[in-house]
Design an enzyme around this catalytic site. Structure first.
Site, mmCIF file in Angstrom:
data_model
loop_
_atom_site.group_PDB
_atom_site.id
_atom_site.type_symbol
_atom_site.label_atom_id
_atom_site.label_comp_id
_atom_site.label_asym_id
_atom_site.label_seq_id
_atom_site.Cartn_x
_atom_site.Cartn_y
_atom_site.Cartn_z
ATOM 1 C CB THR A 121 -0.908 -0.017 1.247
ATOM 2 O OG1 THR A 121 -1.674 -1.228 1.218
ATOM 3 C CG2 THR A 121 -1.833 1.183 1.284
ATOM 4 C CD GLU A 149 -3.898 -8.683 -1.531
ATOM 5 O OE1 GLU A 149 -3.135 -9.121 -2.391
ATOM 6 O OE2 GLU A 149 -5.084 -9.042 -1.421
ATOM 7 C CG PHE A 150 -8.580 -4.456 -2.310
ATOM 8 C CD1 PHE A 150 -8.799 -3.215 -1.730
ATOM 9 C CD2 PHE A 150 -8.181 -4.509 -3.630
ATOM 10 C CE1 PHE A 150 -8.642 -2.045 -2.465
ATOM 11 C CE2 PHE A 150 -8.017 -3.349 -4.377
ATOM 12 C CZ PHE A 150 -8.251 -2.104 -3.795
ATOM 13 C CD GLU A 153 -3.475 -9.304 8.899
ATOM 14 O OE1 GLU A 153 -3.617 -9.548 10.106
ATOM 15 O OE2 GLU A 153 -2.598 -8.540 8.451
ATOM 16 C CG PHE A 250 -16.838 -2.796 7.592
ATOM 17 C CD1 PHE A 250 -16.448 -4.068 7.225
ATOM 18 C CD2 PHE A 250 -15.899 -1.958 8.177
ATOM 19 C CE1 PHE A 250 -15.156 -4.496 7.426
ATOM 20 C CE2 PHE A 250 -14.605 -2.372 8.381
ATOM 21 C CZ PHE A 250 -14.232 -3.643 8.002
ATOM 22 C CB CYS A 261 -4.547 -2.181 6.735
ATOM 23 S SG CYS A 261 -3.508 -3.446 5.991
ATOM 24 N NE ARG A 329 1.154 -6.313 11.287
ATOM 25 C CZ ARG A 329 1.490 -6.568 10.011
ATOM 26 N NH1 ARG A 329 2.508 -5.940 9.468
ATOM 27 N NH2 ARG A 329 0.816 -7.447 9.302
HETATM 28 N N1 LIG Z 1 -1.659 -7.332 6.191
HETATM 29 C C1 LIG Z 1 -2.717 -6.972 5.498
HETATM 30 O O1 LIG Z 1 -3.869 -7.329 5.826
HETATM 31 C C2 LIG Z 1 -2.583 -6.124 4.271
HETATM 32 C C3 LIG Z 1 -3.676 -6.002 3.400
HETATM 33 C C4 LIG Z 1 -3.547 -5.200 2.267
HETATM 34 C C5 LIG Z 1 -2.374 -4.510 2.035
HETATM 35 N N2 LIG Z 1 -1.324 -4.617 2.901
HETATM 36 C C6 LIG Z 1 -0.093 -3.894 2.593
HETATM 37 O O2 LIG Z 1 0.867 -4.811 2.072
HETATM 38 C C7 LIG Z 1 2.177 -4.462 2.512
HETATM 39 C C8 LIG Z 1 2.798 -5.628 3.271
HETATM 40 O O3 LIG Z 1 2.007 -5.859 4.421
HETATM 41 P P1 LIG Z 1 2.197 -7.154 5.330
HETATM 42 O O4 LIG Z 1 1.136 -7.128 6.350
HETATM 43 O O5 LIG Z 1 2.368 -8.345 4.462
HETATM 44 O O6 LIG Z 1 3.602 -6.800 6.008
HETATM 45 P P2 LIG Z 1 4.557 -7.772 6.828
HETATM 46 O O7 LIG Z 1 5.276 -6.915 7.785
HETATM 47 O O8 LIG Z 1 3.786 -8.953 7.323
HETATM 48 O O9 LIG Z 1 5.576 -8.315 5.726
HETATM 49 C C9 LIG Z 1 6.503 -7.514 5.049
HETATM 50 C C10 LIG Z 1 7.732 -8.371 4.777
HETATM 51 O O10 LIG Z 1 8.635 -7.656 3.932
HETATM 52 C C11 LIG Z 1 9.954 -7.997 4.316
HETATM 53 N N3 LIG Z 1 10.902 -7.026 3.780
HETATM 54 C C12 LIG Z 1 11.107 -5.739 4.179
HETATM 55 N N4 LIG Z 1 12.059 -5.180 3.406
HETATM 56 C C13 LIG Z 1 12.425 -6.092 2.480
HETATM 57 C C14 LIG Z 1 13.344 -6.095 1.390
HETATM 58 N N5 LIG Z 1 14.082 -5.007 1.096
HETATM 59 N N6 LIG Z 1 13.488 -7.211 0.656
HETATM 60 C C15 LIG Z 1 12.754 -8.316 0.956
HETATM 61 N N7 LIG Z 1 11.865 -8.371 1.970
HETATM 62 C C16 LIG Z 1 11.697 -7.269 2.717
HETATM 63 C C17 LIG Z 1 9.884 -8.059 5.836
HETATM 64 O O11 LIG Z 1 10.958 -8.796 6.380
HETATM 65 C C18 LIG Z 1 8.519 -8.732 6.043
HETATM 66 O O12 LIG Z 1 8.646 -10.137 6.137
HETATM 67 C C19 LIG Z 1 2.003 -3.179 3.322
HETATM 68 O O13 LIG Z 1 2.189 -2.074 2.489
HETATM 69 C C20 LIG Z 1 0.568 -3.248 3.787
HETATM 70 O O14 LIG Z 1 0.018 -1.987 4.042
HETATM 71 C C21 LIG Z 1 -1.406 -5.419 4.001
#
Ligand SMILES: NC(=O)c1ccc[n+]([C@@H]2O[C@H](COP(=O)([O-])OP(=O)(O)OC[C@H]3O[C@@H](n4cnc5c(N)ncnc54)[C@H](O)[C@@H]3O)[C@@H](O)[C@H]2O)c1
Length: 435
Positions: A121, A149-150, A153, A250, A261, A329
């Protein structure tokens, strides 16, 4: 297709596993060596229903692998997804350091055309920054696309395999064709694939999360008013939700939104607005209401037992920011537990899967004990605080619950119990906005 996913967190792991399920060869990369070692040993670093089977099946077929060698992943893959974290900075804006680091690694290691897809995001304009960063370090051809991504979790595997919609921001036919091919197996029932320009795609993600957060804060504010004017927000919710222009989803009031998020994305959109001279007043209020809401259960406890909670003991059911995940988180439970222990209370807390992450999130909190059984929490408790609405909390043996407690008081932070029934059973029941 050969696909590389950089960042193997909640998003990257689900995406990689889902894409491998449709026959692609997927390599998931991460800089976190422990995470990759765990995955290579057959473990799963997060709790997400159905993910373990999906990962294991595709790993066993040789279609899904895990590595810390990101340069090799870049050389092997035609389509590269960036799914790394974009945490909030001090001023609320998204920290793009990880995304831009990925862009540099890709540029330095690509040896032919690559499609770079930003899944993280990111604020409007980030894909342009990624493009500029890559162009500085390579002469190879490439495209940059936005694909927010939508997933939810707790339901992420379903959301990956059967998405409501797929949003794709592209500016070349080549990128469009590659992404159409990548996602075709997931939209066979006709769910929309929405192609648009890159900036609109980036904005769609923030606007979606901001709208969902707004609905929550709106209902929480209505609930506060219900509490004082003698109305039941649950009846109000049903009455409102029957209007198709509003819809029933919601609209639940509770202890405030958390997770990785909504809090950060609302802050980031407010920061983007400020940067461009467009104050996002509604979203500033959404955030302020949420901050207040996270304090509400503790305020209700204080109203019952006074500011000094020394000698009081509370049971907390549910720690994760929502059911079916171990994600802590920004979970409201953190603030609630700290609010109680800071006033001298002891807390016994239980969650079906989030205890390990909760231990980390609440490290150093004195007066807090984690237990591995919902009933064990209750012994001698002055109140039960229901914080996360896991299915297993919905119909406990209330006679047993009551028998274990010192005072039969339930503070229902998710309005899952029926107030009249609770009264009948002899509980003092306090919900959110239920007068
Ligand atoms: N978790 C959700 O429900 C969700 C839903 C939609 C969008 N998003 C977005 O997706 C993105 C990721 O979210 P997430 O929850 O998966 O995060 P997360 O913290 O679970 O995972 C991110 C991963 O990226 C790795 N990382 C960081 N820098 C790196 C690099 N240079 N090279 C390789 N790996 C690297 C970290 O070690 C970590 O494992 C964010 O921008 C978030 O806002 C998350």
């Amino acid at each position: 297709m050969k696909v590389g996913v950089i960042g193997t967190g909640y998003v990257g792991l689900v995406l990689g596993a889902g894409l491998s399920e449709s026959g692609n060869h997927v390599v998931c990369g991460d800089i976190d060596e422990r995470k990759i070692a765990l995955l290579n040993a057959g473990g799963i670093p997060i709790y997400e229903p159905g993910l373990d089977d999906l990962v294991e099946r595709n790993r066993a077929k040789g279609r899904l692998s895990f590595t810390t060698d990101i340069p090799a992943l870049v050389r092997e893959s035609t389509v590269l997804f960036i799914a790394v974290g974009t945490p909030p900075q001090e001023d609320g804006s998204a920290d793009l350091a990880h995304v831009l680091a990925c862009a540099r690694t890709i540029a330095r290691n690509m040896d032919a055309y690559r499609l770079i897809v930003v899944k993280s995001t990111v604020p409007v304009g980030t894909c342009d920054r990624v493009k500029a960063e890559v162009a500085q370090h390579t002469t190879q051809p490439f495209d940059v696309a936005s694909n927010p991504e939508f997933l939810k979790e707790g339901d992420a595997v379903h959301d990956m395999m059967k998405p409501d919609r797929i949003v794709l921001g592209t500016d070349t036919d080549r990128a469009k064709a590659l992404l159409e091919e990548t996602y075709a197996p997931f939209v066979r029932t006709g769910n929309p694939v929405l192609f648009m320009d890159v900036r609109s795609s980036e904005m769609t993600k923030y606007a979606s999360n901001a709208m969902l957060a707004t609905r929550i804060s709106f209902m929480n504010e209505v609930a506060r008013l219900c509490d004082v004017v003698g109305a039941d927000v649950d009846a109000v919710r049903r009455g409102m939700g029957a209007d198709p222009r509003i819809g029933s989803k919601f609209l639940f009031s509770g202890v405030g939104y958390g997770g990785s998020c909504f809090p950060k994305d609302v802050k980031a959109l407010v920061a983007t607005g400020l940067e461009h001279g467009v104050p996002m007043r509604l979203l500033e209020a959404v955030e302020a209401v949420n901050a207040e809401q996270k304090k509400l259960l503790v305020e209700k406890v204080v109203a019952l037992y006074g500011e000094d909670l020394t000698g009081r003991r509370f049971a907390v059911w549910g720690l994760a920011f929502k059911p079916n995940t171990d994600d802590m988180r920004e979970a409201p439970a953190i603030e609630i537990i700290r609010g109680l222990t800071a006033r001298g209370a002891t807390v016994l807390a239980y969650d079906p899967v989030a205890v390990a992450n909760a231990r980390e999130a609440l490290a150093g909190t004195s007066g807090l004990t984690f237990v591995d059984d919902d009933l064990a929490c209750l012994e001698g408790a002055d109140a039960l605080l229901l914080v996360t609405e896991w299915g297993e909390f919905r119909q406990p043996d209330f006679d047993q619950v009551k028998a274990l407690m010192r005072h039969p008081v339930i503070l229902d932070g998710r309005n899952i119990y029926n107030p009249a029934r609770m009264k009948e059973l002899g509980f003092t029941y306090l919900g959110i906005g239920r007068a």
